[in-house]
Design a protein around this motif. Structure first.
Motif, PDB file in Angstrom:
ATOM      1  N   ARG A 154      35.303 -34.833 -63.307  1.00 35.87           N
ATOM      2  CA  ARG A 154      35.593 -34.821 -61.472  1.00 35.87           C
ATOM      3  C   ARG A 154      34.327 -34.616 -60.768  1.00 35.87           C
ATOM      4  NH1 ARG A 154      35.646 -29.114 -64.548  1.00 35.87           N
ATOM      5  NH2 ARG A 154      35.489 -28.258 -62.784  1.00 35.87           N
ATOM      6  N   ALA A 155      33.629 -34.573 -61.621  1.00 36.59           N
ATOM      7  CA  ALA A 155      31.242 -34.887 -61.395  1.00 36.59           C
ATOM      8  C   ALA A 155      31.682 -36.134 -60.315  1.00 36.59           C
ATOM      9  CB  ALA A 155      30.564 -34.547 -62.301  1.00 36.59           C
ATOM     10  N   VAL A 156      32.460 -37.191 -61.368  1.00 32.51           N
ATOM     11  CA  VAL A 156      32.343 -38.684 -61.033  1.00 32.51           C
ATOM     12  C   VAL A 156      33.196 -38.249 -59.698  1.00 32.51           C
ATOM     13  CG1 VAL A 156      33.302 -40.677 -60.959  1.00 32.51           C
ATOM     14  CG2 VAL A 156      32.278 -39.145 -63.466  1.00 32.51           C
ATOM     15  N   ALA A 157      34.228 -38.095 -59.832  1.00 33.48           N
ATOM     16  CA  ALA A 157      35.208 -37.508 -58.414  1.00 33.48           C
ATOM     17  C   ALA A 157      34.472 -36.579 -57.517  1.00 33.48           C
ATOM     18  CB  ALA A 157      36.213 -36.926 -58.848  1.00 33.48           C
ATOM     19  N   VAL A 158      33.587 -36.170 -57.739  1.00 37.91           N
ATOM     20  CA  VAL A 158      32.668 -35.861 -55.870  1.00 37.91           C
ATOM     21  C   VAL A 158      32.812 -36.516 -55.381  1.00 37.91           C
ATOM     22  CG1 VAL A 158      31.548 -33.807 -55.715  1.00 37.91           C
ATOM     23  CG2 VAL A 158      32.929 -33.252 -56.944  1.00 37.91           C
ATOM     24  N   PHE A 159      31.595 -37.164 -56.499  1.00 36.26           N
ATOM     25  CA  PHE A 159      30.322 -38.020 -55.954  1.00 36.26           C
ATOM     26  C   PHE A 159      31.145 -39.438 -55.472  1.00 36.26           C
ATOM     27  CE2 PHE A 159      26.932 -36.731 -55.342  1.00 36.26           C
ATOM     28  CZ  PHE A 159      27.187 -34.738 -56.512  1.00 36.26           C
ATOM     29  N   GLY A 160      32.811 -40.215 -56.052  1.00 39.93           N
ATOM     30  CA  GLY A 160      33.022 -41.495 -56.036  1.00 39.93           C
ATOM     31  C   GLY A 160      33.127 -42.255 -57.132  1.00 39.93           C
ATOM     32  N   ALA A 161      33.344 -42.860 -57.553  1.00 45.77           N
ATOM     33  CA  ALA A 161      33.240 -43.690 -58.604  1.00 45.77           C
ATOM     34  C   ALA A 161      32.190 -44.771 -58.540  1.00 45.77           C
ATOM     35  CB  ALA A 161      34.368 -44.453 -58.806  1.00 45.77           C
ATOM     36  N   ASP A 162      32.340 -45.325 -57.130  1.00 49.99           N
ATOM     37  CA  ASP A 162      30.878 -46.134 -57.607  1.00 49.99           C
ATOM     38  C   ASP A 162      29.962 -45.827 -56.999  1.00 49.99           C
ATOM     39  OD1 ASP A 162      33.508 -48.143 -55.748  1.00 49.99           O
ATOM     40  OD2 ASP A 162      32.826 -48.051 -58.094  1.00 49.99           O
ATOM     41  N   SER A 163      29.528 -44.093 -57.013  1.00 50.38           N
ATOM     42  CA  SER A 163      28.074 -44.475 -56.589  1.00 50.38           C
ATOM     43  C   SER A 163      26.814 -44.085 -57.463  1.00 50.38           C
ATOM     44  CB  SER A 163      28.976 -42.470 -56.177  1.00 50.38           C
ATOM     45  OG  SER A 163      29.176 -42.025 -57.281  1.00 50.38           O
ATOM     46  N   GLU A 164      25.915 -43.821 -56.786  1.00 48.75           N
ATOM     47  CA  GLU A 164      24.780 -43.839 -57.004  1.00 48.75           C
ATOM     48  C   GLU A 164      24.315 -42.801 -59.200  1.00 48.75           C
ATOM     49  OE1 GLU A 164      22.299 -45.977 -58.951  1.00 48.75           O
ATOM     50  OE2 GLU A 164      23.155 -47.316 -57.427  1.00 48.75           O
ATOM     51  N   GLN A 165      25.357 -41.308 -58.289  1.00 47.37           N
ATOM     52  CA  GLN A 165      25.034 -40.421 -59.249  1.00 47.37           C
ATOM     53  C   GLN A 165      26.782 -40.813 -60.176  1.00 47.37           C
ATOM     54  OE1 GLN A 165      25.770 -39.832 -55.871  1.00 47.37           O
ATOM     55  NE2 GLN A 165      24.603 -38.856 -54.666  1.00 47.37           N
ATOM     56  N   ALA A 166      27.608 -41.297 -59.600  1.00 46.27           N
ATOM     57  CA  ALA A 166      28.316 -41.935 -61.232  1.00 46.27           C
ATOM     58  C   ALA A 166      28.294 -42.095 -62.200  1.00 46.27           C
ATOM     59  CB  ALA A 166      29.776 -42.331 -60.461  1.00 46.27           C
ATOM     60  N   LYS A 167      26.953 -42.775 -61.549  1.00 42.68           N
ATOM     61  CA  LYS A 167      26.337 -43.941 -63.117  1.00 42.68           C
ATOM     62  C   LYS A 167      25.488 -43.224 -63.217  1.00 42.68           C
ATOM     63  CE  LYS A 167      26.102 -48.501 -60.479  1.00 42.68           C
ATOM     64  NZ  LYS A 167      25.827 -48.035 -58.881  1.00 42.68           N
ATOM     65  N   LYS A 168      24.957 -42.588 -62.988  1.00 42.28           N
ATOM     66  CA  LYS A 168      23.984 -41.527 -63.085  1.00 42.28           C
ATOM     67  C   LYS A 168      24.493 -40.297 -63.787  1.00 42.28           C
ATOM     68  CE  LYS A 168      20.860 -37.594 -61.888  1.00 42.28           C
ATOM     69  NZ  LYS A 168      20.195 -37.752 -60.689  1.00 42.28           N
ATOM     70  N   PHE A 169      25.587 -39.807 -63.897  1.00 40.19           N
ATOM     71  CA  PHE A 169      26.334 -39.365 -64.787  1.00 40.19           C
ATOM     72  C   PHE A 169      27.094 -39.564 -66.158  1.00 40.19           C
ATOM     73  CE2 PHE A 169      27.813 -37.063 -60.849  1.00 40.19           C
ATOM     74  CZ  PHE A 169      26.564 -36.077 -61.020  1.00 40.19           C
ATOM     75  N   THR A 170      27.477 -40.695 -66.205  1.00 37.19           N
ATOM     76  CA  THR A 170      28.531 -41.704 -66.700  1.00 37.19           C
ATOM     77  C   THR A 170      27.282 -41.902 -67.998  1.00 37.19           C
ATOM     78  OG1 THR A 170      29.165 -42.472 -65.627  1.00 37.19           O
ATOM     79  CG2 THR A 170      29.996 -43.556 -67.810  1.00 37.19           C
ATOM     80  N   ALA A 171      25.831 -42.417 -67.419  1.00 39.35           N
ATOM     81  CA  ALA A 171      24.869 -42.903 -68.643  1.00 39.35           C
ATOM     82  C   ALA A 171      24.595 -41.442 -69.245  1.00 39.35           C
ATOM     83  CB  ALA A 171      23.837 -43.589 -68.050  1.00 39.35           C
ATOM     84  N   PHE A 172      23.984 -40.427 -68.510  1.00 43.88           N
ATOM     85  CA  PHE A 172      23.663 -38.664 -69.388  1.00 43.88           C
ATOM     86  C   PHE A 172      24.470 -38.228 -70.170  1.00 43.88           C
ATOM     87  CE2 PHE A 172      21.933 -35.027 -69.662  1.00 43.88           C
ATOM     88  CZ  PHE A 172      22.646 -34.293 -69.452  1.00 43.88           C
ATOM     89  N   ALA A 173      26.137 -38.596 -69.713  1.00 41.15           N
ATOM     90  CA  ALA A 173      27.092 -37.955 -70.913  1.00 41.15           C
ATOM     91  C   ALA A 173      27.026 -38.787 -71.770  1.00 41.15           C
ATOM     92  CB  ALA A 173      28.485 -38.188 -70.077  1.00 41.15           C
ATOM     93  N   ALA A 174      26.564 -40.035 -71.719  1.00 44.18           N
ATOM     94  CA  ALA A 174      26.695 -40.863 -72.692  1.00 44.18           C
ATOM     95  C   ALA A 174      26.233 -40.782 -73.762  1.00 44.18           C
ATOM     96  CB  ALA A 174      26.769 -42.673 -72.126  1.00 44.18           C
ATOM     97  N   SER A 175      24.987 -40.400 -73.081  1.00 43.79           N
ATOM     98  CA  SER A 175      23.719 -40.181 -73.928  1.00 43.79           C
ATOM     99  C   SER A 175      24.367 -38.820 -75.110  1.00 43.79           C
ATOM    100  CB  SER A 175      22.575 -39.559 -73.354  1.00 43.79           C
ATOM    101  OG  SER A 175      22.491 -38.604 -72.461  1.00 43.79           O
ATOM    102  N   LEU A 176      24.536 -38.136 -74.473  1.00 40.77           N
ATOM    103  CA  LEU A 176      25.045 -36.809 -74.780  1.00 40.77           C
ATOM    104  C   LEU A 176      26.701 -37.104 -76.700  1.00 40.77           C
ATOM    105  CD1 LEU A 176      24.864 -34.177 -72.482  1.00 40.77           C
ATOM    106  CD2 LEU A 176      23.399 -34.509 -74.092  1.00 40.77           C
ATOM    107  N   GLY A 177      27.301 -38.760 -75.993  1.00 38.55           N
ATOM    108  CA  GLY A 177      28.163 -38.588 -77.404  1.00 38.55           C
ATOM    109  C   GLY A 177      29.311 -38.325 -76.246  1.00 38.55           C
ATOM    110  N   VAL A 178      29.701 -38.337 -74.561  1.00 33.57           N
ATOM    111  CA  VAL A 178      31.069 -38.407 -73.493  1.00 33.57           C
ATOM    112  C   VAL A 178      31.662 -39.474 -73.320  1.00 33.57           C
ATOM    113  CG1 VAL A 178      32.674 -37.191 -72.087  1.00 33.57           C
ATOM    114  CG2 VAL A 178      29.818 -35.555 -74.161  1.00 33.57           C
ATOM    115  N   THR A 179      32.528 -40.179 -73.854  1.00 32.85           N
ATOM    116  CA  THR A 179      32.859 -40.836 -72.742  1.00 32.85           C
ATOM    117  C   THR A 179      34.043 -40.262 -72.004  1.00 32.85           C
ATOM    118  OG1 THR A 179      33.970 -42.072 -74.505  1.00 32.85           O
ATOM    119  CG2 THR A 179      31.699 -42.958 -74.660  1.00 32.85           C
ATOM    120  N   ALA A 180      33.614 -40.920 -70.558  1.00 39.01           N
ATOM    121  CA  ALA A 180      34.648 -41.109 -69.517  1.00 39.01           C
ATOM    122  C   ALA A 180      36.266 -41.654 -69.875  1.00 39.01           C
ATOM    123  CB  ALA A 180      34.678 -41.851 -68.361  1.00 39.01           C
ATOM    124  N   THR A 181      37.506 -40.802 -69.673  1.00 35.61           N
ATOM    125  CA  THR A 181      38.613 -40.896 -70.138  1.00 35.61           C
ATOM    126  C   THR A 181      39.576 -42.038 -69.354  1.00 35.61           C
ATOM    127  OG1 THR A 181      39.461 -39.679 -68.916  1.00 35.61           O
ATOM    128  CG2 THR A 181      39.266 -38.798 -72.029  1.00 35.61           C
TER     129      THR A 181
END
Length: 250
Positions: A222-249
């Motif tokens: 949902r976070a990625v969808a709000v800012f758009g998949a190609d946005s800087e925020q989406a990259k940040k969210f994805t990296a942050f989640a990955a550091s917690l062991g969560v990967t996007a479906t």
């Protein structure tokens, strides 16, 4: 064999690791490697290295403060009860240890005890040397703590470490209910005010803390969808989640 000056950090770390694999009781080796792991953001490895250094070469304020920092960073920046214990141990050994003082104040702020945190940081400013590298961090922390409480449309604050920690004293089912209520209210606020980067990161982390990987993944999507998949925020969210062991479906 290249001189250490020509070797990359990775090579030096690999060499130190090989040495310690062969000589696991070399406390000095662990002591040298621990802060390097910390700088490389290999927090779990840093925790192990500091624990080994303390076990083999004894307690020191620097080792305990480093251990606390490694534990807090491994927990996504949260000053957990375990991290607090290490910082307390550091201050017993050296009451002037700036790192331990700084993080304990941060723990107070995370628990919502902002006035106490601010007082602790002010006290630090009075004691730090003018050229101390901690001055900047303390001033920044004070500025953030002094901001007025978030009004409508401002970033949502979710359950942070302190609140989650404070609920450790409750009965397990009550605790779970309280954390879930806090997370649900953050989730609701993000539906109304979705362009809140910090809020989304807090929500993802909260679901991880609750052990709800699917909902963490959903929040990431949902976070990625709000800012758009190609946005800087989406990259940040994805990296942050990955550091917690969560990967996007997919």
């Amino acid at each position: 064999d290249k001189s250490p000056a020509e070797s990359s950090v990775d090579e030096l770390v690999a060499r130190a690791e090989a040495h310690l694999a062969a000589n696991p009781s070399d406390g000095k080796g662990w002591d040298v490697l621990a802060p390097v792991y910390l700088r490389l953001q290999r927090y779990a490895d840093a925790v192990t290295a500091y624990r080994n250094a303390i076990r083999l070469d004894g307690d020191s304020a620097a080792r305990q403060a480093g251990l606390g920092e490694a534990i807090a960073n491994a927990a996504g920046g949260i000053v957990t009860a375990e991290a607090q214990g290490a910082f307390d141990a550091a201050l017993k050994l050296d009451p002037a240890n700036a790192k331990a003082s700084f993080y304990l104040a941060m723990g107070l702020a995370q628990e919502g005890r902002k006035a106490e945190a601010a007082a602790a940081w002010q006290k630090m400013l009075g004691q730090l040397a003018p050229d101390s590298p901690w001055r900047n961090a303390v001033q920044q922390a004070l500025a953030e703590t002094a901001e007025p409480p978030a009004a409508a449309g401002k970033p949502a604050t979710g359950p942070d470490a302190g609140q989650v920690e404070a609920t450790q004293q409750m009965a397990p089912q009550d605790r779970q209910a309280m954390i879930e209520t806090m997370v649900a209210s953050l989730d609701d606020r993000l539906k109304q005010n979705p362009r809140d980067e910090e809020g989304w990161m807090r929500l993802i982390r909260s679901y991880v803390v609750l052990g709800e990987a699917d909902r963490a993944r959903d929040a990431l999507g949902r976070a990625v969808a709000v800012f758009g998949a190609d946005s800087e925020q989406a990259k940040k969210f994805t990296a942050f989640a990955a550091s917690l062991g969560v990967t996007a479906t997919e």
